[in-house]
Design a protein around this motif. Structure first.
Motif, mmCIF file in Angstrom:
data_model
loop_
_atom_site.group_PDB
_atom_site.id
_atom_site.type_symbol
_atom_site.label_atom_id
_atom_site.label_comp_id
_atom_site.label_asym_id
_atom_site.label_seq_id
_atom_site.Cartn_x
_atom_site.Cartn_y
_atom_site.Cartn_z
ATOM 1 N N ARG A 192 122.063 -32.263 54.165
ATOM 2 C CA ARG A 192 120.706 -32.650 54.570
ATOM 3 C C ARG A 192 120.243 -33.874 53.792
ATOM 4 O O ARG A 192 119.626 -34.786 54.355
ATOM 5 C CB ARG A 192 119.754 -31.470 54.322
ATOM 6 N N ASP A 194 105.670 -33.328 62.327
ATOM 7 C CA ASP A 194 106.805 -32.436 62.088
ATOM 8 C C ASP A 194 108.002 -33.162 61.475
ATOM 9 O O ASP A 194 109.131 -32.659 61.496
ATOM 10 C CB ASP A 194 107.228 -31.741 63.376
ATOM 11 N N ASP A 209 110.766 -34.351 58.988
ATOM 12 C CA ASP A 209 111.499 -33.570 58.002
ATOM 13 C C ASP A 209 110.932 -33.822 56.595
ATOM 14 O O ASP A 209 110.864 -34.975 56.155
ATOM 15 C CB ASP A 209 112.977 -33.962 58.056
ATOM 16 N N ARG A 218 110.213 -37.315 54.375
ATOM 17 C CA ARG A 218 108.889 -37.742 53.914
ATOM 18 C C ARG A 218 108.903 -37.995 52.413
ATOM 19 O O ARG A 218 108.336 -38.986 51.933
ATOM 20 C CB ARG A 218 107.842 -36.688 54.284
ATOM 21 N N VAL A 259 119.383 -38.052 55.187
ATOM 22 C CA VAL A 259 118.194 -38.864 54.879
ATOM 23 C C VAL A 259 118.591 -40.153 54.170
ATOM 24 O O VAL A 259 118.141 -41.251 54.540
ATOM 25 C CB VAL A 259 117.211 -38.063 54.002
#
Length: 212
Positions: free
Chosen positions: A187, A75, A77, A81, A191
């Motif tokens: 978002r 799962d 994000d 990935r 990352v």
């Protein structure tokens, strides 16, 4: 020998020969000799050397995602990935100049470049469906093509006299991919900020990918 075992044996042999000889100097006969299989077995699975080359990199792409999911969870994000996959490709090219050359060949040959881009577009459609739900197949392919173009540029920079630090290449690669895909800035920033702290993982995954 099982059918899938034979296919993997061919791809493993091709990987070893491509890394040693480069794409242009590698021949089907060298791959056959290394695999220990009959030449007819090669053509049962693959049309020609270019087809082997493309399938090898599709498998490496999928293997990279598998290693990331194994390390960070199923799962994890999807933008994380994606950033890790981009970082791993650049890291692998940095670790082995032959990998850098092979990536360049992959993205320069029209047939392999198109198939690789389609494989990547399929991954984007499956894994970033929330962000790309309103996009048509051709629009997603266009975005995959744009990201692949950035990767090609970053790989070319490895040969420049004024070469970017790897950390800068990874950051800009990720930021560019997120911008092309219209990932929300907050978002994307989450990352990007965490990527430097994952460098040891990136190196480990890259080494596993390029291992014989």
């Amino acid at each position: 020998m099982q059918v899938e075992d034979a296919r993997q044996r061919i791809l493993s042999s091709a990987k070893a020969i491509f890394l040693e000889m480069g794409y242009k100097r590698t021949t089907i006969r060298q791959i056959v000799r290394h695999s220990g299989l009959m030449i007819g077995s090669i053509y049962h699975f693959f049309q020609n050397k270019e087809d082997i080359f493309q399938q090898l990199f599709s498998d490496i792409f999928d293997r990279c995602d598998e290693l990331i999911r194994r390390r960070y969870g199923e799962d994890a994000d999807p933008p994380l990935r994606l950033a890790l996959m981009c970082a791993t490709m650049l890291q692998a090219a940095d670790l082995d100049e032959n990998i850098c050359e092979l990536y360049g060949e992959l993205l320069s040959l029209h047939g392999t470049a198109e198939q690789h881009t389609q494989h990547f577009a399929d991954w984007l459609r499956t894994n970033l469906h929330e962000s790309l739900a309103s996009q048509s197949d051709s629009e997603i392919f266009a975005r995959a093509l744009a990201i692949t173009g950035v990767l090609r540029g970053m790989l070319a920079n490895f040969c420049y006299r004024k070469r970017l630090p790897l950390s800068d290449s990874i950051r800009v690669m990720s930021e560019s991919a997120f911008a092309i895909l219209s990932i929300p800035p907050e978002r994307a920033a989450t990352v990007t900020i965490h990527l430097p702290g994952l460098q040891n993982d990136i190196i480990s995954i890259a080494r596993e990918l390029i291992a014989p």
